[in-house]
Write a protein that holds these residues in place. Structure first.
Motif, PDB file in Angstrom:
ATOM      1  N   THR A   1       0.887  -1.279  -0.260  1.00 27.59           N
ATOM      2  CA  THR A   1       0.156  -0.067  -0.029  1.00 27.59           C
ATOM      3  C   THR A   1       0.875   1.235   0.024  1.00 27.59           C
ATOM      4  O   THR A   1       1.805   1.469   0.832  1.00 27.59           O
ATOM      5  CB  THR A   1      -0.942   0.074   1.392  1.00 27.59           C
ATOM      6  OG1 THR A   1      -0.028   0.068   2.439  1.00 27.59           O
ATOM      7  CG2 THR A   1      -1.814  -1.101   1.094  1.00 27.59           C
ATOM      8  N   ARG A   2       0.453   2.269  -0.558  1.00 26.25           N
ATOM      9  CA  ARG A   2       1.315   3.502  -0.843  1.00 26.25           C
ATOM     10  C   ARG A   2       0.697   4.555   0.249  1.00 26.25           C
ATOM     11  O   ARG A   2      -0.414   4.747   0.221  1.00 26.25           O
ATOM     12  CB  ARG A   2       1.138   4.000  -2.221  1.00 26.25           C
ATOM     13  CG  ARG A   2       1.706   5.236  -2.394  1.00 26.25           C
ATOM     14  CD  ARG A   2       1.581   5.864  -3.873  1.00 26.25           C
ATOM     15  NE  ARG A   2       2.622   6.920  -4.091  1.00 26.25           N
ATOM     16  CZ  ARG A   2       1.884   8.210  -4.313  1.00 26.25           C
ATOM     17  NH1 ARG A   2       0.848   8.198  -4.739  1.00 26.25           N
ATOM     18  NH2 ARG A   2       2.620   9.210  -4.394  1.00 26.25           N
ATOM     19  N   THR A   3       1.866   4.804   1.152  1.00 28.19           N
ATOM     20  CA  THR A   3       1.342   5.934   2.115  1.00 28.19           C
ATOM     21  C   THR A   3       1.636   7.237   1.843  1.00 28.19           C
ATOM     22  O   THR A   3       2.728   7.333   1.175  1.00 28.19           O
ATOM     23  CB  THR A   3       2.061   5.433   3.485  1.00 28.19           C
ATOM     24  OG1 THR A   3       3.555   5.572   3.325  1.00 28.19           O
ATOM     25  CG2 THR A   3       1.385   4.037   4.105  1.00 28.19           C
TER      26      THR A   3
END
Length: 68
Positions: free
Chosen positions: A5-7
């Motif tokens: 997941t891209r934060t």
């Protein structure tokens, strides 16, 4: 295989709710504090209202009850 997941780099600065206080949110409590402090410092300025004697009698009884 788990999906990555891209934060976001700065989540607190991207969109959201404006959290600034209005001027009265600080001014009104400060004004109330100053007014109560002035009454504590100089209680002779606090004049009782000359109202209904029944209300005065009730307040005296309430005060006596609470100080017991």
């Amino acid at each position: 295989m788990p999906a990555r997941t891209r934060t976001p780099a700065h989540p607190a600065t991207t969109g959201g709710v404006d959290a600034r206080l209005r001027w009265w949110a600080l001014a009104l409590p400060a004004l109330a504090f100053v007014a109560l402090l002035a009454l504590v410092v100089n209680p002779s300025d606090a004049h009782a209202a000359g109202g209904d004697p029944a209300v005065t009698h009730l307040m005296e009884r309430l005060q006596r009850f609470l100080t017991r």
